[in-house]
Design a protein around this motif. Sequence first.
Motif, PDB file in Angstrom:
ATOM      1  N   ILE A   9       0.806  -1.224   0.000  1.00  0.00           N
ATOM      2  CA  ILE A   9       0.000   0.000   0.000  1.00  0.00           C
ATOM      3  C   ILE A   9       0.843   1.280   0.000  1.00  0.00           C
ATOM      4  O   ILE A   9       0.532   2.217  -0.740  1.00  0.00           O
ATOM      5  CB  ILE A   9      -1.025  -0.005   1.154  1.00  0.00           C
ATOM      6  CG1 ILE A   9      -2.110  -1.038   0.860  1.00  0.00           C
ATOM      7  CG2 ILE A   9      -1.646   1.371   1.358  1.00  0.00           C
ATOM      8  CD1 ILE A   9      -3.097  -1.244   1.992  1.00  0.00           C
ATOM      9  N   SER A  13      -0.227   4.546  -2.200  1.00  0.00           N
ATOM     10  CA  SER A  13      -1.159   5.414  -1.467  1.00  0.00           C
ATOM     11  C   SER A  13      -0.776   6.889  -1.551  1.00  0.00           C
ATOM     12  O   SER A  13      -1.641   7.757  -1.515  1.00  0.00           O
ATOM     13  CB  SER A  13      -1.272   4.974  -0.006  1.00  0.00           C
ATOM     14  OG  SER A  13      -0.021   5.100   0.628  1.00  0.00           O
ATOM     15  N   ASN A  14       0.505   7.154  -1.681  1.00  0.00           N
ATOM     16  CA  ASN A  14       0.966   8.527  -1.837  1.00  0.00           C
ATOM     17  C   ASN A  14       0.997   8.854  -3.320  1.00  0.00           C
ATOM     18  O   ASN A  14       1.697   8.189  -4.100  1.00  0.00           O
ATOM     19  CB  ASN A  14       2.367   8.668  -1.217  1.00  0.00           C
ATOM     20  CG  ASN A  14       2.942  10.034  -1.380  1.00  0.00           C
ATOM     21  OD1 ASN A  14       3.212  10.457  -2.503  1.00  0.00           O
ATOM     22  ND2 ASN A  14       3.139  10.717  -0.280  1.00  0.00           N
ATOM     23  N   GLU A  15       0.242   9.860  -3.734  1.00  0.00           N
ATOM     24  CA  GLU A  15       0.126  10.179  -5.160  1.00  0.00           C
ATOM     25  C   GLU A  15       1.480  10.489  -5.793  1.00  0.00           C
ATOM     26  O   GLU A  15       1.764  10.067  -6.914  1.00  0.00           O
ATOM     27  CB  GLU A  15      -0.829  11.355  -5.356  1.00  0.00           C
ATOM     28  CG  GLU A  15      -1.163  11.597  -6.802  1.00  0.00           C
ATOM     29  CD  GLU A  15      -2.224  12.665  -6.992  1.00  0.00           C
ATOM     30  OE1 GLU A  15      -2.236  13.262  -8.081  1.00  0.00           O
ATOM     31  OE2 GLU A  15      -3.013  12.906  -6.081  1.00  0.00           O
ATOM     32  N   HIS A  18       3.418   7.198  -6.170  1.00  0.00           N
ATOM     33  CA  HIS A  18       2.796   6.368  -7.206  1.00  0.00           C
ATOM     34  C   HIS A  18       3.088   6.937  -8.592  1.00  0.00           C
ATOM     35  O   HIS A  18       3.422   6.193  -9.517  1.00  0.00           O
ATOM     36  CB  HIS A  18       1.290   6.256  -6.962  1.00  0.00           C
ATOM     37  CG  HIS A  18       0.605   5.426  -7.989  1.00  0.00           C
ATOM     38  ND1 HIS A  18      -0.212   5.971  -8.939  1.00  0.00           N
ATOM     39  CD2 HIS A  18       0.638   4.091  -8.233  1.00  0.00           C
ATOM     40  CE1 HIS A  18      -0.658   5.002  -9.725  1.00  0.00           C
ATOM     41  NE2 HIS A  18      -0.163   3.858  -9.318  1.00  0.00           N
ATOM     42  N   LYS A  62      -1.580  -0.245  -8.467  1.00  0.00           N
ATOM     43  CA  LYS A  62      -2.587   0.324  -7.572  1.00  0.00           C
ATOM     44  C   LYS A  62      -3.920  -0.411  -7.730  1.00  0.00           C
ATOM     45  O   LYS A  62      -4.571  -0.774  -6.738  1.00  0.00           O
ATOM     46  CB  LYS A  62      -2.767   1.820  -7.847  1.00  0.00           C
ATOM     47  CG  LYS A  62      -3.663   2.522  -6.866  1.00  0.00           C
ATOM     48  CD  LYS A  62      -3.659   4.018  -7.133  1.00  0.00           C
ATOM     49  CE  LYS A  62      -4.387   4.768  -6.048  1.00  0.00           C
ATOM     50  NZ  LYS A  62      -4.275   6.223  -6.232  1.00  0.00           N
ATOM     51  N   THR A  66      -5.792  -2.755  -4.868  1.00  0.00           N
ATOM     52  CA  THR A  66      -7.168  -2.437  -4.490  1.00  0.00           C
ATOM     53  C   THR A  66      -8.084  -3.634  -4.714  1.00  0.00           C
ATOM     54  O   THR A  66      -8.885  -3.987  -3.845  1.00  0.00           O
ATOM     55  CB  THR A  66      -7.687  -1.226  -5.294  1.00  0.00           C
ATOM     56  OG1 THR A  66      -6.803  -0.127  -5.052  1.00  0.00           O
ATOM     57  CG2 THR A  66      -9.087  -0.859  -4.901  1.00  0.00           C
TER      58      THR A  66
END
Length: 72
Positions: A9, A13-15, A18, A62, A66
Motif C-alpha cells: 500500500i 497510497s501517496n500520489e 505512485h 494500484k 485495491t
Amino acid sequence: MKEFYKALIPLVSNEYSHDALVKYADHRIETLRTYLEVQKDHTKILELQGAIAELKRLQTLKDEITENLKNV
C-alpha cells in the motif's frame, strides 16, 4: 495473501510516490522497446518482452492492490 498486498500500500497510497513509480515504468518500457526493435537474438527478444510485461504490471499495481484487498 492479504498481508502481502497490505505491505504494498505505501507504494501506491501517496500520489507523488505512485506517479514517480509509473513514470519510472513508462521510461523503462520505452527504453526496452528501443532495444527490442533492433534485437536479433530470439532469446533476448523473449527476455525483453518479459521485462516489458512486468513493468506494465507496475503501471497497474494500484488497481491490483485495491482489487485483491477488496476480494479478501
